[in-house]
Design a protein around this motif. Structure first.
Motif, PDB file in Angstrom:
ATOM      1  N   GLN A 153       0.815  -1.214   0.000  1.00 51.98           N
ATOM      2  CA  GLN A 153       0.000   0.000   0.000  1.00 51.98           C
ATOM      3  C   GLN A 153       0.851   1.267   0.000  1.00 51.98           C
ATOM      4  OE1 GLN A 153      -3.368   0.396  -0.468  1.00 51.98           O
ATOM      5  NE2 GLN A 153      -3.076  -1.750  -1.026  1.00 51.98           N
TER       6      GLN A 153
ATOM      7  N   ASN B 152       0.604   3.110  -3.245  1.00 57.33           N
ATOM      8  CA  ASN B 152      -0.649   3.783  -3.603  1.00 57.33           C
ATOM      9  C   ASN B 152      -0.415   5.294  -3.651  1.00 57.33           C
ATOM     10  OD1 ASN B 152      -3.268   4.965  -3.607  1.00 57.33           O
ATOM     11  ND2 ASN B 152      -4.119   3.150  -2.632  1.00 57.33           N
TER      12      ASN B 152
ATOM     13  N   GLN C  91       1.135  -1.808  -6.411  1.00 57.62           N
ATOM     14  CA  GLN C  91       0.854  -2.867  -5.450  1.00 57.62           C
ATOM     15  C   GLN C  91       2.024  -3.856  -5.284  1.00 57.62           C
ATOM     16  OE1 GLN C  91      -1.815  -3.261  -3.434  1.00 57.62           O
ATOM     17  NE2 GLN C  91      -3.300  -1.826  -4.246  1.00 57.62           N
TER      18      GLN C  91
END
Length: 386
Positions: free
Chosen positions: A128, A131, A303
């Motif tokens: 994450q 992201n 990811q």
């Protein structure tokens, strides 16, 4: 180094996904050369899927002694991450572990010490961090755009799991099998991002229910309150028993507020710091002028593939790691502190008492239904069904 040759320990659900990313050339300059799993069924799957060019090992010792790779990915149950990482690093292999770093910080701290001395590239699968939403929030915090931290709230309850999910494996949601519930299984990414963006709290007070919504022995509902060195406060709310759930991160500083929800980042930006306004405004009722800004987000959310590619680039050419393995202890420290607070019904300071946490965890492991079943058959399941 032309290509990084990678061996994977644990080819359950997550490990097999990583393996397929490697064999389908999603990661440049990397190749899958070996897999290891105690499950004969999974090894047979690997044989059919990857052919004879990918070596297969049923025994970890044979795997490490094979020299069939120069880097290792560890995708096993939580408890095994530190011990296998230590073996890999001491054997001279670059290492990438799945999240979480482990179950208790005492073992992870030992792993980190080995990693620091090894000279090898050590990463963790905190995917994450790729992201762009969270990367932008961290940028706004690090740049001072949001000012000094005042409050942070993360409501992350969109982890709904039915009972059948927990019934799918005897190790699931047990102290001896997973070492925890929603905090250790679903939330490691959020706990990592929380501290990555806002910093580590100085103390924690947590309230949690164990098997509130499910027939399980670990936590499935948590509300935790934290305090930071500068006086800022935070709340973390999570559950696997709510539908529909929420995923909303709100970070407030003296220069405004940032909210991430539904894939959007909104910045309520103050023209003047609230603290400055508070000192200087003389008009009675009033508040700082505020602009609502929809922040553009650029870049791809790569990811797992992004983390693996970054790790291999660090091995090949010294690229900076997005998720250094030694940082895995930070989110786990918060998780351990939350558990210890709930178990002892009191505040827990950070750094926490690691010996007390391990003592409390051991008591629960000894009473775990999964541990009792394993004692009956004389073995502990450590297959790669992550």
């Amino acid at each position: 180094m032309n290509k990084v040759r990678i061996g994977i320990i644990g080819i359950g659900a997550m490990g097999s996904n990583h393996a397929e990313s490697l064999v389908t050339d999603k990661i440049p300059h990397a190749e899958l050369t070996a897999v290891c799993d105690i499950s004969g069924e999974r090894l047979e799957w690997a044989k059919k899927k990857f052919g004879e060019q990918v070596k297969r090992f049923h025994n970890v010792d044979d795997f490490f002694n094979s020299n069939a790779f120069n880097a290792v990915m560890i995708v096993t149950p939580h408890y095994d991450h530190p011990s296998l990482a230590i073996r890999a690093l001491q054997a001279g292999y670059h290492t990438l572990i799945e999240k979480p770093a482990g179950v208790y910080t005492k073992a992870v701290r030992e792993m980190n010490e080995v990693a620091k001395k090894s000279g090898k590239v050590f990463g963790i699968m905190y995917n994450q961090r790729t992201n762009p939403l969270y990367r932008k929030v961290k940028d706004l915090m690090d740049s001072g755009e949001l000012g000094e931290l005042k409050r942070t709230v993360w409501i992350i309850t969109n982890w709904y799991r039915p009972q059948s999910y927990y019934d799918s494996g005897g190790w699931r949601a047990t102290w001896s099998g997973e070492g925890g519930g929603v905090l250790l299984n679903q939330d490691p990414h959020q706990l990592d991002l929380w501290q990555w963006i806002c910093g580590m709290p100085k103390r924690v007070r947590a309230f949690m229910d164990f098997g509130k919504y499910h027939d399980i022995e670990v936590e499935d509902d948590v509300t935790a309150y934290v305090e930071y060195d500068n006086g800022a406060t935070g709340v973390f709310i999570t559950s696997t028993g709510e539908a529909p759930g929420t995923n909303r991160l709100e970070v407030t500083g003296d220069k405004g507020k940032i909210v991430i929800e539904d894939g959007k980042l909104t910045f309520w930006r103050l023209r003047v710091s609230e603290r400055v306004f508070n000192r200087e405004f003389k008009g009675g009722f009033g508040s700082p002028e505020c602009w609502k800004c929809d922040i553009p987000i650029e870049g791809d959310n790569t990811q797992h593939v992004g983390i693996i590619e970054n790790w291999t680039n660090a091995i090949r050419n010294g690229a900076e790691l997005i998720a250094p393995g030694i940082e895995g202890i930070d989110g786990l420290t918060i998780s351990n502190a939350m558990h210890l607070s709930a178990w002892t019904d009191r505040w827990v300071d950070i750094p926490l008492d690691e010996d007390l946490f391990f003592e409390q965890l051991t008591q629960r492991i000894e009473q775990s239904t999964f541990q009792k079943k394993q004692n009956d058959v004389g073995t502990l399941d450590v297959s790669g069904t992550h």
